[in-house]
Write an enzyme that holds these catalytic residues in place. Structure first.
Site, PDB file in Angstrom:
ATOM      1  N   SER A 146       0.559  -1.100  -0.305  1.00 36.38           N
ATOM      2  CA  SER A 146      -0.341  -0.161  -0.499  1.00 36.38           C
ATOM      3  C   SER A 146       0.766   1.350   0.230  1.00 36.38           C
ATOM      4  CB  SER A 146      -1.354   0.257   1.198  1.00 36.38           C
ATOM      5  OG  SER A 146      -1.159   1.448   1.416  1.00 36.38           O
ATOM      6  N   TYR A 159      -1.904  -1.196  10.310  1.00 38.46           N
ATOM      7  CA  TYR A 159      -1.614  -1.187   8.934  1.00 38.46           C
ATOM      8  C   TYR A 159      -0.578  -0.857   7.978  1.00 38.46           C
ATOM      9  CZ  TYR A 159      -3.775  -1.289   3.890  1.00 38.46           C
ATOM     10  OH  TYR A 159      -3.925  -1.182   2.814  1.00 38.46           O
ATOM     11  N   LYS A 163       2.050  -3.365   5.798  1.00 38.14           N
ATOM     12  CA  LYS A 163       2.795  -3.333   4.332  1.00 38.14           C
ATOM     13  C   LYS A 163       3.533  -2.546   4.174  1.00 38.14           C
ATOM     14  CE  LYS A 163      -1.475  -4.550   2.878  1.00 38.14           C
ATOM     15  NZ  LYS A 163      -1.500  -5.096   1.736  1.00 38.14           N
TER      16      LYS A 163
HETATM   17  N1  LIG Z   1      -8.777  -0.285  -1.780  1.00 37.17           N
HETATM   18  C1  LIG Z   1      -7.788   0.639  -1.483  1.00 37.17           C
HETATM   19  O1  LIG Z   1      -7.439   1.518  -1.127  1.00 37.17           O
HETATM   20  C2  LIG Z   1      -6.379  -0.025  -1.347  1.00 37.17           C
HETATM   21  C3  LIG Z   1      -5.174   0.059  -0.834  1.00 37.17           C
HETATM   22  C4  LIG Z   1      -4.062   0.523  -0.649  1.00 37.17           C
HETATM   23  C5  LIG Z   1      -3.253  -1.108  -0.311  1.00 37.17           C
HETATM   24  N2  LIG Z   1      -4.845  -2.047  -0.816  1.00 37.17           N
HETATM   25  C6  LIG Z   1      -4.465  -3.526  -0.097  1.00 37.17           C
HETATM   26  O2  LIG Z   1      -5.367  -4.018  -1.133  1.00 37.17           O
HETATM   27  C7  LIG Z   1      -4.972  -5.474  -1.092  1.00 37.17           C
HETATM   28  C8  LIG Z   1      -6.915  -5.874  -1.381  1.00 37.17           C
HETATM   29  O3  LIG Z   1      -7.610  -5.285  -0.705  1.00 37.17           O
HETATM   30  P1  LIG Z   1      -9.172  -4.357  -1.733  1.00 37.17           P
HETATM   31  O4  LIG Z   1      -8.777  -3.479  -1.503  1.00 37.17           O
HETATM   32  O5  LIG Z   1      -9.641  -5.070  -2.544  1.00 37.17           O
HETATM   33  O6  LIG Z   1      -9.981  -4.693  -0.725  1.00 37.17           O
HETATM   34  P2  LIG Z   1     -11.631  -6.262  -0.377  1.00 37.17           P
HETATM   35  O7  LIG Z   1     -11.788  -5.719   0.737  1.00 37.17           O
HETATM   36  O8  LIG Z   1     -12.662  -5.301  -1.271  1.00 37.17           O
HETATM   37  O9  LIG Z   1     -10.947  -7.348  -0.821  1.00 37.17           O
HETATM   38  C9  LIG Z   1      -9.786  -7.888   0.050  1.00 37.17           C
HETATM   39  C10 LIG Z   1     -10.168  -8.690  -0.204  1.00 37.17           C
HETATM   40  O10 LIG Z   1      -9.459  -9.900   0.693  1.00 37.17           O
HETATM   41  C11 LIG Z   1     -11.014 -10.819   1.612  1.00 37.17           C
HETATM   42  N3  LIG Z   1      -9.895 -11.711   2.673  1.00 37.17           N
HETATM   43  C12 LIG Z   1     -10.017 -10.367   3.944  1.00 37.17           C
HETATM   44  N4  LIG Z   1      -9.478 -11.308   4.978  1.00 37.17           N
HETATM   45  C13 LIG Z   1      -8.967 -12.391   4.361  1.00 37.17           C
HETATM   46  C14 LIG Z   1      -7.893 -13.728   4.995  1.00 37.17           C
HETATM   47  N5  LIG Z   1      -7.495 -14.032   6.335  1.00 37.17           N
HETATM   48  N6  LIG Z   1      -7.963 -14.699   4.070  1.00 37.17           N
HETATM   49  C15 LIG Z   1      -8.282 -14.610   2.744  1.00 37.17           C
HETATM   50  N7  LIG Z   1      -9.273 -13.737   2.393  1.00 37.17           N
HETATM   51  C16 LIG Z   1      -9.299 -12.265   2.727  1.00 37.17           C
HETATM   52  C17 LIG Z   1     -11.386 -10.426   1.541  1.00 37.17           C
HETATM   53  O11 LIG Z   1     -12.829 -11.575   2.098  1.00 37.17           O
HETATM   54  C18 LIG Z   1     -12.238  -9.668   0.344  1.00 37.17           C
HETATM   55  O12 LIG Z   1     -12.605 -10.400  -1.014  1.00 37.17           O
HETATM   56  C19 LIG Z   1      -5.338  -5.679   0.483  1.00 37.17           C
HETATM   57  O13 LIG Z   1      -3.837  -6.556   0.539  1.00 37.17           O
HETATM   58  C20 LIG Z   1      -5.590  -3.646   0.709  1.00 37.17           C
HETATM   59  O14 LIG Z   1      -4.823  -4.059   2.152  1.00 37.17           O
HETATM   60  C21 LIG Z   1      -5.920  -1.770  -0.735  1.00 37.17           C
END
Ligand SMILES: NC(=O)c1ccc[n+]([C@@H]2O[C@H](COP(=O)([O-])OP(=O)(O)OC[C@H]3O[C@@H](n4cnc5c(N)ncnc54)[C@H](O)[C@@H]3O)[C@@H](O)[C@H]2O)c1
Length: 291
Positions: A146, A159, A163
């Site tokens: 992230s 967080y 990360k």
């Molecule tokens: N959306 C953002 O702004 C953003 C920014 C930076 C980083 N991220 C990172 O991107 C990645 C994806 O997140 P997203 O934004 O798509 O969120 P999201 O919540 O839409 O998707 C995350 C998915 O991970 C699954 N999940 C959660 N805990 C889990 C576990 N213990 N085992 C297996 N699956 C699990 C959830 O059920 C969900 O389907 C994450 O690592 C998040 O930290 C997201």
């Protein structure tokens, strides 16, 4: 480098929603067969169904990446079904809401968050890398970090820690594969804000363990500065702006391109250049030769 993607096999964690789903769909668009892994079994089934409907071989598995045994089982099932795995995407991740200072982030918050965000990646390596190395040929790993790992992010300390750990793990592993001459590329995905369900990251956390059962003081200085829940400028630091959120659908193609080109970093928005330069300048000018 995994340049030719047709008929490869990828395992994507957290593929039931948001960025992981986008990566799974984009890889499938290149003819890659997909193992859809998510703690939300129904969401994983829905994505696998969608992929099969367009002629992609896909299976789904309910997997909690914080559980080493479950990830080992994911690998067993993936290899049993497809015979090989070419691409591993360690993407599953969660964040804590409301934003809070580290002193309001208790032991259980930290264990939960690190268990998924950091140990989930370690479990992925543990379960897949020995087989990926053994089977030979070009392979690729994508780990999702992230921009929290690039900027100082008060109010999102746990967080940021998780990360930053993923970032260091990824960069080291890429160097090690390179130095050892192993044909395994590693890309670090560094998303800025993406419109996903990340704000409801605690939806799969056991109810008894959730923060709403405790009094947590929301870290409001972010809200005043438009960071990280809003989009306004940080005074005096225009290039440290929180970028506008992007549609998750665009992220998958960025990742596909990075896999093809074995790029070390994938960003979804411009890098927070001034923050990075300020930090590097402070580190460099703090160096002392005390010999
Ligand atoms: N959306 C953002 O702004 C953003 C920014 C930076 C980083 N991220 C990172 O991107 C990645 C994806 O997140 P997203 O934004 O798509 O969120 P999201 O919540 O839409 O998707 C995350 C998915 O991970 C699954 N999940 C959660 N805990 C889990 C576990 N213990 N085992 C297996 N699956 C699990 C959830 O059920 C969900 O389907 C994450 O690592 C998040 O930290 C997201």
């Amino acid at each position: 480098m995994v340049e030719e993607l047709q008929d490869r096999v990828a395992v994507v964690t957290g593929a039931g929603s948001g960025i992981g789903r986008s990566i799974a769909l984009a890889l499938a668009g290149e003819g890659v067969d997909i193992v859809v892994a998510d703690v939300d079994g129904d969401a994983a089934i829905a994505v696998a169904d969608q992929l099969r409907a367009v002629g992609i071989q896909s299976i789904s598995l309910q997997v909690d990446v914080a559980d080493r045994t479950a990830v080992l089982e994911l690998a067993r099932v993936a290899y049993e079904h497809f015979g090989d795995v070419d691409i591993l995407v360690n993407n599953a991740g969660v964040s804590l809401r409301p934003f809070r200072a580290l002193w309001d982030t208790d032991y259980h918050d930290m264990v939960w968050l690190m268990g998924i965000n950091f140990w989930g990646v370690v479990h992925g390596y543990d379960a897949f890398v020995p087989r990926m190395r053994e089977s030979g040929g070009p392979k690729h790993i994508v780990n999702t970090a992230s921009t929290a790992a690039l900027r100082i992010t008060p109010g999102a300390g746990a967080y940021t820690v998780s990360k930053s750990a993923v970032s260091a793990f990824s960069i080291c592993s890429r160097s090690e594969f390179e130095l050892a001459g192993e044909p395994i590329g590693v890309s670090l995905l560094i998303p800025g804000p993406v419109q996903t369900n990340i704000d409801q990251g605690e939806r799969h956390r056991p109810a008894s363990d959730r923060s709403e059962n405790r009094v947590v003081k929301e870290w409001i200085s972010y809200l005043q500065h438009g960071e990280p829940t809003g989009g306004g400028p940080l005074p005096g630091n225009p290039s440290g702006l929180r970028a506008d959120p992007v549609d998750p659908d665009v992220v998958g193609q960025l990742v596909v391109d990075a896999i093809r080109e074995n790029r070390p970093f994938v960003l979804t928005q411009p890098a927070p250049e001034m923050i990075l330069r300020d930090r590097l300048d402070q580190i460099i000018t703090s160096g002392r030769d005390v010999t």
